[in-house]
Scaffold this motif. Structure first.
Motif, PDB file in Angstrom:
ATOM      1  N   LYS A 192      20.269  42.188  39.971  1.00 43.49           N
ATOM      2  CA  LYS A 192      21.467  41.450  39.554  1.00 43.49           C
ATOM      3  C   LYS A 192      22.231  40.879  40.752  1.00 43.49           C
ATOM      4  O   LYS A 192      22.231  39.671  40.970  1.00 43.49           O
ATOM      5  CB  LYS A 192      22.388  42.358  38.727  1.00 43.49           C
ATOM      6  N   ASP A 193      22.878  41.727  41.533  1.00 42.17           N
ATOM      7  CA  ASP A 193      23.720  41.258  42.639  1.00 42.17           C
ATOM      8  C   ASP A 193      22.872  40.650  43.745  1.00 42.17           C
ATOM      9  O   ASP A 193      21.929  41.279  44.242  1.00 42.17           O
ATOM     10  CB  ASP A 193      24.556  42.415  43.205  1.00 42.17           C
TER      11      ASP A 193
ATOM     12  N   GLU B  89      23.565  36.887  40.418  1.00 44.24           N
ATOM     13  CA  GLU B  89      24.983  36.654  40.695  1.00 44.24           C
ATOM     14  C   GLU B  89      25.231  36.498  42.191  1.00 44.24           C
ATOM     15  O   GLU B  89      24.721  37.288  42.997  1.00 44.24           O
ATOM     16  CB  GLU B  89      25.835  37.830  40.195  1.00 44.24           C
TER      17      GLU B  89
ATOM     18  N   SER C  84      27.387  37.499  44.430  1.00 43.23           N
ATOM     19  CA  SER C  84      28.434  38.523  44.378  1.00 43.23           C
ATOM     20  C   SER C  84      28.733  39.183  45.714  1.00 43.23           C
ATOM     21  O   SER C  84      29.532  40.123  45.773  1.00 43.23           O
ATOM     22  CB  SER C  84      28.033  39.608  43.365  1.00 43.23           C
TER      23      SER C  84
ATOM     24  N   SER D  64      32.330  36.172  40.944  1.00 44.92           N
ATOM     25  CA  SER D  64      30.894  36.502  40.914  1.00 44.92           C
ATOM     26  C   SER D  64      30.154  35.478  40.060  1.00 44.92           C
ATOM     27  O   SER D  64      29.668  35.788  38.974  1.00 44.92           O
ATOM     28  CB  SER D  64      30.669  37.911  40.359  1.00 44.92           C
TER      29      SER D  64
ATOM     30  N   LEU E  25      27.184  32.774  38.804  1.00 43.16           N
ATOM     31  CA  LEU E  25      25.730  32.713  38.856  1.00 43.16           C
ATOM     32  C   LEU E  25      25.312  31.769  39.973  1.00 43.16           C
ATOM     33  O   LEU E  25      25.999  30.796  40.273  1.00 43.16           O
ATOM     34  CB  LEU E  25      25.159  32.206  37.531  1.00 43.16           C
TER      35      LEU E  25
ATOM     36  N   CYS F  91      28.156  42.003  33.263  1.00 38.59           N
ATOM     37  CA  CYS F  91      27.640  40.783  33.889  1.00 38.59           C
ATOM     38  C   CYS F  91      27.019  39.872  32.842  1.00 38.59           C
ATOM     39  O   CYS F  91      27.293  38.669  32.804  1.00 38.59           O
ATOM     40  CB  CYS F  91      26.610  41.141  34.953  1.00 38.59           C
TER      41      CYS F  91
ATOM     42  N   HIS G  97      28.716  36.108  31.637  1.00 41.32           N
ATOM     43  CA  HIS G  97      27.955  34.874  31.861  1.00 41.32           C
ATOM     44  C   HIS G  97      27.230  34.405  30.594  1.00 41.32           C
ATOM     45  O   HIS G  97      26.516  33.403  30.650  1.00 41.32           O
ATOM     46  CB  HIS G  97      26.953  35.068  32.989  1.00 41.32           C
TER      47      HIS G  97
END
Length: 261
Positions: A34-35, A39, A41, A132, A134, A166, A170
């Motif tokens: 994810k991060d 994202e 982030s 954060s 995309l 998250c 989004h």
């Protein structure tokens, strides 16, 4: 708790996935970090670490700067291999408590101070699409992969709640079938059991699954789980060196293209 949320399970197609100039045949699923992968982030994580350290420093002066360095934060830079970038919330909290305990506090008091700081940081820094966002092309890539019949999942060192939040902020729920995070006390990446559990939930073989991530632990986890491939993503090039063990390193997620076999 399992740390996994099942959004839907549908019949999948076997597809060929091209990642830049590298092709992977017989793929049924793609699992994304994810991060730093979906994202953008890192700026958020840097500020989150600063607020945690500031709250702890207010209780125990002199601990803030060393704690930031231990988290991999220095000036405006966040170490892509450091604890804040790749560690779970539980690991970060334990590390913070260890610094606090070195000042003579009991372990229970140290944990309580760390938890307070983490809660206050979350309260004062809400995670929104503005802080954060995309990365460019992520939504379109997910849409095309999903339309091709590939099962998609997220596997993050963030908490299950953080992963679900998250996807909600989004509006990505239509694309992902499984969301997985790391529960408190659970082993984090690169433990291969995390990826193997996602594959079991999706009812796919790791040998027909790609892992996509921006850190060395994502790549190592994929290797140890015997995944079909480990794809690195280095959006600004800063993490490319730590992804040397990946099958291929991409500069953009939309370089991942599916072809139905």
């Amino acid at each position: 708790m399992s740390g996994i949320v099942i959004l839907s399970l549908e019949r999948t197609l076997v597809v060929a996935i091209r990642c830049g100039d590298r092709a992977f045949a017989n793929i049924e699923a793609i699992v994304f970090d994810k991060d730093g992968t979906l994202e953008d982030s890192l700026s958020f994580l840097r500020e989150l670490a600063r607020r945690r350290a500031r709250f702890i420093d207010a209780q125990i002066p002199g601990t803030g700067d060393p704690l930031l360095m231990a988290c991999g934060i220095q000036d405006e830079r966040i170490d892509p291999t450091g604890m804040m970038a790749v560690g779970s919330r539980s690991e970060c909290k334990i590390a913070a408590a260890a610094y606090i305990a070195e000042t003579g506090r009991s372990w229970s008091e140290a944990l309580a101070i760390a938890e307070m700081a983490f809660v206050e940081a979350d309260r004062t820094l809400p995670r929104t699409v503005d802080v954060s966002p995309l990365f460019p092309g992520v939504r379109a890539t997910l849409e095309t992969l999903h339309a091709a019949g590939v099962q998609l999942a997220i596997l993050s060192a963030d908490s299950p709640t953080g992963v679900a939040a998250c996807v909600e902020r989004h509006e990505l729920g239509a694309y992902f079938r499984v969301l997985a995070g790391v529960e408190s006390g659970q082993n984090s990446k690169p433990d291969p059991q995390l990826l193997l559990k996602v594959c079991r939930t999706l009812n796919v073989s790791p040998a027909m699954t790609l892992m996509v991530g921006d850190s060395a632990v994502d790549i190592e986890m994929a290797r140890r789980a015997a995944a079909a491939g480990a794809v690195g993503i280095a959006w600004d090039g800063s993490t490319a060196e730590c992804l040397a063990a990946a099958d291929i390193v991409l500069a953009r997620l939309d370089a991942i293209v599916a072809h139905t076999e």
